[in-house]
Scaffold this active site. Sequence first.
Site, PDB file in Angstrom:
ATOM      1  N   LYS A 133      23.281 -43.863 -75.323  1.00  0.00           N
ATOM      2  CA  LYS A 133      24.283 -42.874 -76.632  1.00  0.00           C
ATOM      3  C   LYS A 133      24.242 -44.108 -77.797  1.00  0.00           C
ATOM      4  CE  LYS A 133      29.292 -43.258 -77.048  1.00  0.00           C
ATOM      5  NZ  LYS A 133      30.103 -43.058 -76.987  1.00  0.00           N
ATOM      6  N   LYS A 188      29.128 -47.715 -81.217  1.00  0.00           N
ATOM      7  CA  LYS A 188      29.657 -48.477 -82.556  1.00  0.00           C
ATOM      8  C   LYS A 188      29.694 -50.072 -81.539  1.00  0.00           C
ATOM      9  CE  LYS A 188      33.623 -45.522 -83.479  1.00  0.00           C
ATOM     10  NZ  LYS A 188      34.672 -44.961 -82.412  1.00  0.00           N
ATOM     11  N   LYS A 214      32.501 -49.174 -69.674  1.00  0.00           N
ATOM     12  CA  LYS A 214      34.098 -50.081 -69.733  1.00  0.00           C
ATOM     13  C   LYS A 214      34.365 -51.301 -68.821  1.00  0.00           C
ATOM     14  CE  LYS A 214      34.542 -47.641 -74.154  1.00  0.00           C
ATOM     15  NZ  LYS A 214      34.406 -47.628 -74.969  1.00  0.00           N
TER      16      LYS A 214
END
Length: 334
Positions: A196, A199, A114
Amino acid sequence: MKKRILSGIQPSGEGIFTLGNYIGAIRNWDIMQEEYECAYFIADLHSLTVRQDPATLKKQSLSAFALLLACGIDPEKSLLFIQSHVESHAELAWILNCYSQIGELSRMTQFKDKSSQHADNINAGLFTYPALMAADILLYQADLVPVGADQKQHLEFTRDVATRFNNLYGETFKIPDAYIPKAGAKVMSLQEPAKKMSKSDENKNATVLLLDDPAVIMNKFKRAVTDSEKEIVFRKGKDGINNLMTIYGVLADKTNEEIEKEFAGKGYGDFKTAVGETVADALAPVRAEYARLIADKAYLEKQILEGAQKARAISWKTLRKARKRVGLLELPRS
Ligand code: ATP
Ligand code: LTN
């Protein structure tokens, strides 16, 4: 005594929940309600670690709550609440922060990922995210925490910090185990099947959303990236096909061998259509129930309030113990 389960999910991200969230997490939450004492929550405080538009976050928290109900989480059986409504989470997180080491937090892969995705906003919350997650779990004395494989490292951190605290002050927290589903623990992107399904993916075709309509779902599966071979078999190197087989296997309850047999001699096109239809059919009742619930604001508000009240009472017991352990003076009784 039934074992205690606890899990959370963030309300942020385009269109709320993905097929990855559903297969890796929410679907199992529903199944577990029968066998365990379950607590589930919307992790809105965790969402603040990435910059959010306030109005959108607010709207999505309500939608996420309704969507969990639509996925079968039953407030009669399970505790369901919104994290920020229960102040104990932030407070225990602060205490646990003081027992978390910079070194161990720096090793978290989610933090590394992140912070490279949001290089302009590497805030302290992103760094101490695991301490808040540990607080979420430890407050409810959970035995098992069902999460996708990407969260395993945070669970290990939770166990470490709880053990450290118990060793210093005596038994305070139950040491939880991760509960990672065998199949579908990692649903991959439909466009880059080595990554993966997420969202926050910029490519809309990479991610199936629970509220996508059936035509959109079919389209995304038809465009799914596979390989240049022809065979529908689960094999190393065939990431795209392996991912489609996993999705189909979980939702149609079939093993890889059964799928290989079913599609022997057939092409990728037929297989993609079958997977798309299976996903669209599995999600149709969720979509319908969501539409009904989101229109019933009074019912949602009642459930949100009741959830918060119950969660406050349960979590306070653990928080109170932890506060005493570390030496915080109790408020004199009036
Ligand atoms: P983002 O990808 O934007 O970081 P997310 O989709 O991982 O967000 P979370 O709220 O962080 O969303 O995760 C909720 C739950 O869904 C967690 O238990 C997580 O392990 C699981 N999960 C998320 N993505 C997948 C996936 N692709 N496959 C299986 N499980 C997943
Ligand atoms: N970090 C989790 C969401 C989450 C969670 C939790 C999951 C926050 N607190 C406590 C299990 C238990 C994620 O899924 N990304």
